[in-house]
Design a protein around this motif. Structure first.
Motif, PDB file in Angstrom:
ATOM      1  N   THR A 127     -36.914  35.189 -41.680  1.00 17.21           N
ATOM      2  CA  THR A 127     -36.774  36.084 -40.704  1.00 17.21           C
ATOM      3  C   THR A 127     -35.734  35.392 -39.759  1.00 17.21           C
ATOM      4  O   THR A 127     -34.688  35.624 -39.333  1.00 17.21           O
ATOM      5  CB  THR A 127     -37.925  36.377 -39.733  1.00 17.21           C
ATOM      6  OG1 THR A 127     -38.870  37.220 -40.800  1.00 17.21           O
ATOM      7  CG2 THR A 127     -37.518  37.418 -38.651  1.00 17.21           C
TER       8      THR A 127
ATOM      9  N   LEU B 160     -41.756  33.720 -41.758  1.00 14.35           N
ATOM     10  CA  LEU B 160     -41.113  33.310 -40.138  1.00 14.35           C
ATOM     11  C   LEU B 160     -39.816  32.562 -40.413  1.00 14.35           C
ATOM     12  O   LEU B 160     -38.787  33.209 -39.815  1.00 14.35           O
ATOM     13  CB  LEU B 160     -42.065  32.333 -39.551  1.00 14.35           C
ATOM     14  CG  LEU B 160     -41.446  31.749 -38.061  1.00 14.35           C
ATOM     15  CD1 LEU B 160     -41.286  32.986 -37.103  1.00 14.35           C
ATOM     16  CD2 LEU B 160     -42.483  30.818 -37.553  1.00 14.35           C
TER      17      LEU B 160
ATOM     18  N   PRO C  88     -47.580  35.941 -42.389  1.00 11.71           N
ATOM     19  CA  PRO C  88     -46.888  35.777 -41.196  1.00 11.71           C
ATOM     20  C   PRO C  88     -45.993  34.514 -41.083  1.00 11.71           C
ATOM     21  O   PRO C  88     -44.887  34.298 -40.706  1.00 11.71           O
ATOM     22  CB  PRO C  88     -47.746  36.023 -40.161  1.00 11.71           C
ATOM     23  CG  PRO C  88     -48.755  36.957 -40.479  1.00 11.71           C
ATOM     24  CD  PRO C  88     -48.670  36.465 -41.884  1.00 11.71           C
ATOM     25  N   VAL C  89     -46.628  33.317 -41.581  1.00 13.82           N
ATOM     26  CA  VAL C  89     -46.126  32.047 -41.364  1.00 13.82           C
ATOM     27  C   VAL C  89     -45.087  31.927 -42.300  1.00 13.82           C
ATOM     28  O   VAL C  89     -44.067  31.220 -42.083  1.00 13.82           O
ATOM     29  CB  VAL C  89     -47.218  31.032 -41.751  1.00 13.82           C
ATOM     30  CG1 VAL C  89     -46.649  29.511 -41.376  1.00 13.82           C
ATOM     31  CG2 VAL C  89     -48.302  31.075 -40.264  1.00 13.82           C
TER      32      VAL C  89
END
Length: 310
Positions: free
Chosen positions: A284, A281, A277-278
């Motif tokens: 995105t 990020l 997820p990091v």
């Protein structure tokens, strides 16, 4: 200066052509030569056999290879003994630098340094700058040319260590099954090396060769851990040495090590998944969110502009 640059360019072009020739596969020619020599060995004398072998070798193997090996050996001899031994360890840890060993790496260093030096001289030749600035740029580019082969070598080492770490659980499983089936440790290594391929299998083949040459198992396993340079391999070799010293069952030790390696791989996978997820990020925010804003807010902005215009 122009003559010096021309000579350096000629030498570098020659070395690049040699590297290209070395990269080409010669297995088909070797097999063909071996098949031709099978029927001649019984009837030919030693001198005839030697002459045929020399004539069947390519021009690269007969002329270019010895000359380049001698040049690389002389270049390597200039370096201090400590630096040379450290470079040999790095080349050994990388798997032999694409199979060309220390000779290929020394040539790569020479070509890289020469290319960057020529580029720096060409870049500074017609520039309106002081002599000190030109010398500083030449020194800087030459330093980059010297460092680049080591950067590439360390990148190869990291890739190889990652491949070894990834394949260790599966290889240890097959090794454990072979020992449980009744084979000794050396016989199980031979069975594993015959069935699988990869960097770890290459290291096990080298381990087997050292054992067959009379090197003790403790020394061979210690060298294996030093070449691989990863903590998991150090733990594995330490467990094997300890089991061999204390007389513990090899099958039980391998089973425990295989389970530990598989659990460690599972933990690494979870850790990478937690980092995802990091890592996603920023892509995105940079690439996905702007497009979404354009798609969602674009029609509303166009309608608002039309309404205000009316």
């Amino acid at each position: 200066m122009i003559l010096l640059i021309s000579l350096l360019a000629a030498v570098i072009v020659f070395l690049i052509l040699y590297v290209i020739l070395v990269m080409q596969s010669t297995k088909r020619r070797e097999v063909h030569n071996r098949l031709q020599n099978i029927g001649r060995l019984s009837s030919a004398s030693n001198a005839d056999v030697y002459w045929r072998k020399q004539m069947n070798r390519s021009f690269k193997d007969r002329i270019i290879q010895p000359v380049v090996d001698k040049v690389a050996e002389n270049l390597a001899a200039v370096a201090p003994s400590g630096v040379r031994s450290r470079v040999e360890e790095l080349v050994d840890a990388s798997g032999g630098f694409y199979g060309h060993g220390m000779t290929g790496f020394v040539l790569f260093c020479f070509v890289s340094t020469g290319l960057f030096f020529l580029f720096a001289v060409w870049y500074c030749y017609d520039k309106d700058m002081s002599l000190f600035s030109k010398l500083m740029r030449i020194v800087l580019f030459t330093g980059v040319g010297v460092y680049f082969p080591f950067f590439w070598l360390k990148r190869l080492i990291r890739q190889r260590q990652k491949a070894i770490l990834q394949s260790m659980p599966d290889v240890l499983d097959l090794l454990c099954v072979s020992v449980q089936a009744g084979l000794g440790f050396d016989g199980a290594l031979g069975k594993v090396t015959a069935k699988l391929k990869g960097p770890l299998i290459d290291e096990f083949e080298r381990l087997l060769q050292e054992l067959r040459m009379g090197v003790t198992r403790r020394q061979s396993l210690t060298r294996l851990a030093r070449r691989c340079g990863i903590q998991e391999m150090q733990l594995f070799t330490a467990a094997i040495i300890q089991a061999d010293k204390l007389g513990v069952g090899m099958a039980q030790t391998l089973e425990i090590q295989s389970a530990n390696m598989r659990e460690a791989r599972r933990q690494r996978a979870k850790e990478e998944a937690a980092k995802l997820p990091v890592k996603i990020l920023f892509p995105t925010m940079i690439f996905i969110f702007p497009v979404m804003f354009v798609v969602v807010l674009g029609p509303a902005i166009v309608s608002l502009i039309n309404s205000m215009g009316k």
